[in-house]
Design an enzyme around this catalytic site. Structure first.
Site, PDB file in Angstrom:
ATOM      1  CB  SER A   1      -0.955   0.012   1.193  1.00 24.26           C
ATOM      2  OG  SER A   1      -2.108  -0.736   0.904  1.00 24.26           O
TER       3      SER A   1
ATOM      4  CE  LYS B   1      -4.577   2.287  -0.213  1.00 31.17           C
ATOM      5  NZ  LYS B   1      -4.000   0.933  -0.235  1.00 31.17           N
TER       6      LYS B   1
ATOM      7  CB  SER C   1      -4.371   1.765   4.076  1.00 34.03           C
ATOM      8  OG  SER C   1      -3.562   1.263   3.025  1.00 34.03           O
TER       9      SER C   1
END
Length: 463
Positions: free
Chosen positions: A122, A125, A303
């Site tokens: 993640s 991101k 997230s």
């Protein structure tokens, strides 16, 4: 939240993105964080794919002080012992990619294989967030509208708000800001004023292309509730009451919910189908999402894979790419390249980090973070990252509370972290670490090692 957060961002120095200890003390007094931090019981194994939470966000700090530009810069020799301990720790598996950069000068202070593209989880991101800040007007909102075509053909048209409330909207909330119940109120009134008591209903989600899943996603990503189908319309980011674990046809559910709301208000809905609204349809009513900036804050703090994929499509549309996974990944990489950063070797299968096809170098992550800390037009990204011990996916990490802003990343074989840390002398550092071959079921231990290393940056004089 929008105006206040925006003012906080505009008023802060874009150089100072790390929260100092005073901010933690203040938050602790108000019971924002658990205390004392060092005596907490170890947290349970974290969900490897965090998703957006439905309760209100924990307040992240608006205290973003200037760093000390005169503070001494750490040396390689000063940083090396801790770096050596990290990359040789068995808990992180194959030696991870690590890099530490002085934010003010851009000087690389410590590195271990920091330019090799790895599976980022993640921390992907960070790129999507930067692309969104650079591309979109974060004050804009996403409309969900009821439009009428022909004599009695009603259409529910989505433009990307997957965070709708099923009933009344909540003006102070991000998730559920706009409500289908409110839309039904206004639509029923408009239909009644036209003398219409019976309609057909279709839902138009052509704003986004319909794709089952991104390259590199697996069935567990859906069955585990880590993401849902990316559509232009949805309730509570797929977390519909009574559905377990998550709604994978959120647009259909939203349309059925809207149809029932109309029936409850005296309008007969004869059928519910999926098709595009004809051009020139008359808008009867619409509701607006929270500002994009607030949705982005939530996506990064919690997230949220689903919300981040929505942002990928919005960036794609703005940049003239198709609203598909491929269009979104192309648009994000191009947006980062347009910031003047080297994206060579970067490969994306999605824009959230679930895809096993993603590859990003730690160096690119710190380049993006440094850009966000030094370029006023990107500062929103820097202050949107969660704060250690306070909010989002950093709330329960073994990081010194209130000092670190960073984006987490976890997959079955990956633990990554990229963000900002101030030294004991007041020098602000940007760091990234990617351990993408950790031992099986070893994410807890790998996080401990990485957090321990980041804490050495905080205590470092290192001259």
């Amino acid at each position: 939240m929008g105006a206040a957060r925006k003012a906080a961002v505009a008023g802060c120095s874009v150089l100072g993105v790390a929260l100092l200890g005073a901010g933690y003390v203040t938050a602790n007094v108000h019971d924002v964080v658990p205390g004392p931090f060092t005596t907490q019981e170890p947290w349970q194994e974290a969900d490897p794919f965090p998703t957006a939470s439905l309760p209100p966000q924990a307040p992240s700090s608006s205290i973003v002080p200037d760093w000390n530009e005169a503070a001494p810069v750490p040396t390689f020799d000063g940083l090396y012992p801790a770096l050596r301990d990290l990359v040789t720790a068995p808990e992180v598996g194959t030696p991870p990619g690590v890099i530490v950069v002085d934010v003010l000068s851009g000087q690389v202070l410590a590195e271990s294989d920091g330019t090799t593209a790895r599976l980022p989880a993640s921390t992907t991101k960070v790129l999507t967030g930067a692309a969104a800040v650079a591309t979109l007007d974060l004050d804009e909102t996403l409309a969900t509208s009821a439009v009428l075509a022909g004599a009695d053909e009603l259409y529910l048209v989505g433009t990307g708000d997957m965070a709708l409330a099923a009933g009344a909207g909540k003006p102070d909330a991000v998730i559920g800001h706009a409500g289908l119940g409110d839309l039904a109120d206004a639509t029923a009134a408009s239909l009644t004023s036209r003398g219409l008591a019976s309609v057909t209903l279709a839902y138009d989600i052509t704003a986004f292309a319909e794709e089952a899943q991104a390259p590199g996603w697996g069935t567990i990503d859906f069955s585990g509730g880590h993401v849902t189908t990316i559509q232009a319309l949805g309730i509570e980011v797929g977390w519909v009451e009574g559905q377990t674990p998550r709604d994978t046809n959120s647009a259909r559910t939203a349309a059925e919910t809207f149809a029932q709301a109309l029936r409850d208000r005296g309008i007969e809905v004869r059928e519910v189908a999926k098709r595009a609204a004809p051009e020139g349809s008359a808008t009867l009513a619409s509701v607006q999402s929270a500002p994009l900036g607030e949705l982005l804050d939530l996506a990064l703090a919690d997230s949220s894979n689903t919300l981040t994929e929505v942002f990928g499509r919005l960036v794609a549309i703005e940049r003239g790419e198709p609203a598909t996974f491929a269009g979104a990944t192309t648009a994000v990489i191009d947006a980062i390249a347009n910031l003047g950063l080297d994206v060579s070797g970067t490969q994306l299968g999605d824009t959230s980090g679930l895809s096993s096809e993603n590859r990003i170098a730690p160096r690119l992550l710190v380049d993006v973070l440094r850009k966000a800390a030094t370029d006023p037009s990107l500062s929103r990204l820097a202050v949107a990252l969660p704060v250690s011990g306070l909010d989002g996916t950093l709330a329960n990490r073994w990081l010194e509370p209130g000092l670190v802003r960073a984006k987490t990343g976890t997959l079955v074989s990956v633990v990554s972290l990229a963000g900002y840390a101030p030294t004991a002398d007041g020098r602000l550092l940007a760091f990234a670490v990617m351990a993408d071959q950790i031992p099986y079921a070893g994410s807890y231990a790998a996080r401990l090692e990485i957090d321990t290393w980041v804490n050495t940056l905080l205590t470092c004089g290192c001259q």
